[in-house]
Design an enzyme around this catalytic site. Structure first.
Site, PDB file in Angstrom:
ATOM      1  N   ASN A 136       0.790  -1.231   0.000  1.00 20.91           N
ATOM      2  CA  ASN A 136       0.000   0.000   0.000  1.00 20.91           C
ATOM      3  C   ASN A 136       0.821   1.279   0.000  1.00 20.91           C
ATOM      4  O   ASN A 136       0.394   2.295  -0.540  1.00 20.91           O
ATOM      5  CB  ASN A 136      -0.927   0.018   1.221  1.00 20.91           C
ATOM      6  CG  ASN A 136      -1.715   1.308   1.334  1.00 20.91           C
ATOM      7  OD1 ASN A 136      -2.587   1.583   0.511  1.00 20.91           O
ATOM      8  ND2 ASN A 136      -1.396   2.114   2.349  1.00 20.91           N
ATOM      9  N   THR A 178      -8.406   5.136   0.005  1.00 16.00           N
ATOM     10  CA  THR A 178      -7.712   4.187  -0.875  1.00 16.00           C
ATOM     11  C   THR A 178      -6.660   4.828  -1.772  1.00 16.00           C
ATOM     12  O   THR A 178      -5.955   4.111  -2.496  1.00 16.00           O
ATOM     13  CB  THR A 178      -8.723   3.436  -1.764  1.00 16.00           C
ATOM     14  OG1 THR A 178      -9.456   4.382  -2.552  1.00 16.00           O
ATOM     15  CG2 THR A 178      -9.693   2.623  -0.911  1.00 16.00           C
ATOM     16  N   ASP A 187       1.100   6.966  -0.547  1.00 17.19           N
ATOM     17  CA  ASP A 187       0.251   5.882  -1.038  1.00 17.19           C
ATOM     18  C   ASP A 187       0.675   5.427  -2.436  1.00 17.19           C
ATOM     19  O   ASP A 187       0.642   6.196  -3.400  1.00 17.19           O
ATOM     20  CB  ASP A 187      -1.206   6.332  -1.070  1.00 17.19           C
ATOM     21  CG  ASP A 187      -2.164   5.157  -1.067  1.00 17.19           C
ATOM     22  OD1 ASP A 187      -2.302   4.526  -0.001  1.00 17.19           O
ATOM     23  OD2 ASP A 187      -2.752   4.868  -2.126  1.00 17.19           O
ATOM     24  N   ASP A 217      -1.150  -5.995   5.097  1.00 22.38           N
ATOM     25  CA  ASP A 217      -1.211  -4.826   5.952  1.00 22.38           C
ATOM     26  C   ASP A 217      -2.000  -3.707   5.255  1.00 22.38           C
ATOM     27  O   ASP A 217      -1.967  -3.580   4.025  1.00 22.38           O
ATOM     28  CB  ASP A 217       0.217  -4.357   6.244  1.00 22.38           C
ATOM     29  CG  ASP A 217       0.273  -3.166   7.179  1.00 22.38           C
ATOM     30  OD1 ASP A 217      -0.035  -3.346   8.368  1.00 22.38           O
ATOM     31  OD2 ASP A 217       0.610  -2.061   6.707  1.00 22.38           O
ATOM     32  N   HIS A 221      -6.923   0.151   2.662  1.00 28.13           N
ATOM     33  CA  HIS A 221      -6.449   1.335   1.953  1.00 28.13           C
ATOM     34  C   HIS A 221      -6.098   1.035   0.493  1.00 28.13           C
ATOM     35  O   HIS A 221      -5.598   1.912  -0.209  1.00 28.13           O
ATOM     36  CB  HIS A 221      -5.244   1.932   2.674  1.00 28.13           C
ATOM     37  CG  HIS A 221      -5.589   2.482   4.030  1.00 28.13           C
ATOM     38  ND1 HIS A 221      -6.192   3.700   4.196  1.00 28.13           N
ATOM     39  CD2 HIS A 221      -5.460   1.946   5.267  1.00 28.13           C
ATOM     40  CE1 HIS A 221      -6.394   3.918   5.484  1.00 28.13           C
ATOM     41  NE2 HIS A 221      -5.963   2.862   6.159  1.00 28.13           N
ATOM     42  N   GLU A 264      -5.696  -7.004   6.659  1.00 28.54           N
ATOM     43  CA  GLU A 264      -5.969  -6.108   7.774  1.00 28.54           C
ATOM     44  C   GLU A 264      -6.974  -5.060   7.285  1.00 28.54           C
ATOM     45  O   GLU A 264      -6.608  -4.030   6.730  1.00 28.54           O
ATOM     46  CB  GLU A 264      -4.685  -5.420   8.255  1.00 28.54           C
ATOM     47  CG  GLU A 264      -4.923  -4.509   9.456  1.00 28.54           C
ATOM     48  CD  GLU A 264      -3.854  -3.447   9.628  1.00 28.54           C
ATOM     49  OE1 GLU A 264      -3.745  -2.903  10.738  1.00 28.54           O
ATOM     50  OE2 GLU A 264      -3.135  -3.143   8.656  1.00 28.54           O
TER      51      GLU A 264
END
Length: 476
Positions: A136, A178, A187, A217, A221, A264
């Site tokens: 991510n 996201t 990101d 993880d 997102h 997650e």
């Protein structure tokens, strides 16, 4: 009056009813999750390998490592779990959550050869390895990413979403959540085909070395197909590629049917749990919070534990009393005693569904010193080998196909998890000795538990005996 909470699964209820009818008819097996995970948090690959026999003997099916990717070298490469200015040994555990490349090996846990040796040891003892992976984001200092990574994705500007350097303000806004920067972490454009190709080479290399599962993880997102598109993305297809539904060019996820993958996906107001569950198992973070609330109040009824607090089917949940985040970030669970954490784990592991994870706290840690001996790479404390933990892990395996019934004492201090008529776990989360006379599904007789050699008697559907405070008893 004692309270009874039946399993939420219809098949469990049906199995319980059929089992109680007697006769020669065999009840159909209930759908059960039988595996358990040890989170060897911040243990090095060498340390995990050296303790693999202990892990196997304790009844764990999986060992989960901390992130194996190349990471930011913080504070001169110090190996402290956590340090403050003026400490003689510096460092932070969370630097391995700051990738600068997606290749196996980092200064905190070990190199690729050590990772491979750990996986070989796991295979020898019948344990499977889950690797914590995090596509991510990159390190906070994104200028530290390697030239190889920049080149592979088409240049540094192609590594991130168009919104990727803007802080998330509203975590319930799916576009921000996201595509935006979480906690200062830029990101990554996980929809960039060049990044997907590079990342999947890393994942398949982990598998080639012996990994048999992944924890994703910050999974919430990374966008789903139904989420808003970043301006630099054509499709939100990362999860289709990461789980093997789609290839990326000439690469497809290796042996997808042999992998345990979970994400997650921390629960909040606008998290698409049901859609994420189409791709992988999910963390039951809200249930963990409810369980901790019950434990610290020494009362099952202090929170709602009959519901899983989740949209996904319970067979697709990873459960925990605490995680590395609740322990090491805000210390939400760090003040809870080892004994209460253990009893909560026994409760989760005795249950029919969910895949329980046991978080390994640092060696030497106390409720006044959360970091203990304060070294990345070292083994955690001995709790993963506690006789109650070992006994309930083995109980779980032995209860395959058995539906659950949960009975609770009036004061909420004693919980009984019954599995068909084959076995029960009795858990006293109270601070006082408890004499019980509770409903049970066990057949009449006298039983001696597997841990403390304590005798319990069952007669006419009631189990009686005496339980020590903060103690579990495993009977089968």
């Amino acid at each position: 009056m004692k309270h009874s909470i039946q399993s939420l699964l219809a098949v469990s209820t049906l199995s319980t009813l059929l089992a109680s009818c007697g006769g020669d008819k065999k009840a159909p097996e209930a759908v059960t999750n039988d595996d358990v995970i040890l989170h060897a948090w911040s243990w090095s690959f060498d340390t995990i390998a050296a303790n693999m026999k202990n892990i196997a003997d304790a009844g764990f099916d999986y060992v989960q490592t901390s992130p194996a990717n190349t990471c930011y070298v913080g504070e001169g490469g110090g190996m402290a779990l956590y340090s403050q200015p003026g400490d003689s040994v510096t460092g932070k555990w969370y630097y391995y959550y700051q990738p600068i490349d997606w290749k196996i090996g980092n200064y905190l846990l070990g190199d690729r050869d050590q990772f491979k040796a750990m996986c070989d040891s796991a295979a020898k003892y019948g344990v499977k390895v889950i690797v914590d992976v995090l596509p991510n984001h990159t390190a906070v200092d994104h200028t530290a990413v390697t030239a190889d990574l920049d080149s592979a994705v088409g240049g540094h500007d192609k590594l991130f979403h168009a919104n990727g350097l803007n802080d998330i303000i509203d975590y319930n806004d799916r576009y921000q959540c996201t595509t935006g920067k979480m906690g200062g972490l830029p990101d990554v454009n996980t929809e960039n085909p060049d990044f997907q190709y590079y990342y999947m080479k890393y994942v398949n290399d982990l598998i080639a070395c012996g990994a048999r599962g992944f924890r994703y993880d910050t999974a919430k997102h990374i966008g789903l197909p139904s989420d808003p598109l970043d301006s630099l993305a054509e499709r939100n297809n990362f999860w289709d590629i990461a789980t093997g539904r789609e290839p990326i060019r000439d690469i497809t996820l290796s042996m997808p049917d042999s992998l345990f993958i979970y994400g997650e996906v921390l629960q909040d107001k606008n998290v698409k749990e049901d859609e994420y569950a189409e791709y992988m198992s999910l963390t039951a973070s809200a249930y963990g919070h409810a369980l901790r609330n019950a434990l610290v109040n020494h009362n099952y009824y202090a929170d709602s534990l009959a519901s899983w607090h989740h949209k996904a089917d319970p067979t697709k949940l990873v459960t925990w009393v605490e995680s590395h985040d609740t322990y090491a970030n805000q210390h939400e669970s760090a003040g809870i005693s080892d004994e209460l954490i253990r009893e909560g784990y026994v409760f989760l592991t005795a249950r029919q569904n969910g895949v329980p994870l046991f978080f390994s706290r640092p060696a030497g840690s106390t409720r006044d010193n959360y970091w203990g001996n304060n070294r990345v790479g070292a083994r955690g404390n001995d709790e993963f080998m506690n006789p109650e933990v070992v006994a309930v892990n083995k109980f779980r395996h032995a209860m395959h196909g058995q539906p659950e019934s949960i009975f609770v004492s009036d004061n909420g201090a004693v919980i009984e998890v019954a599995r068909g008529n084959k076995g029960v776990a009795l858990i006293n989360i109270g601070e006082e000795q408890a004499s019980i006379d509770m409903p049970t599904t066990l057949k009449d007789g006298e039983y001696v538990d597997k841990v403390h050699d304590t005798t319990f008697k069952v007669k006419d559907g009631k189990i009686s005996g005496v339980l020590t405070p903060l103690t579990s008893y495993i009977i089968y």
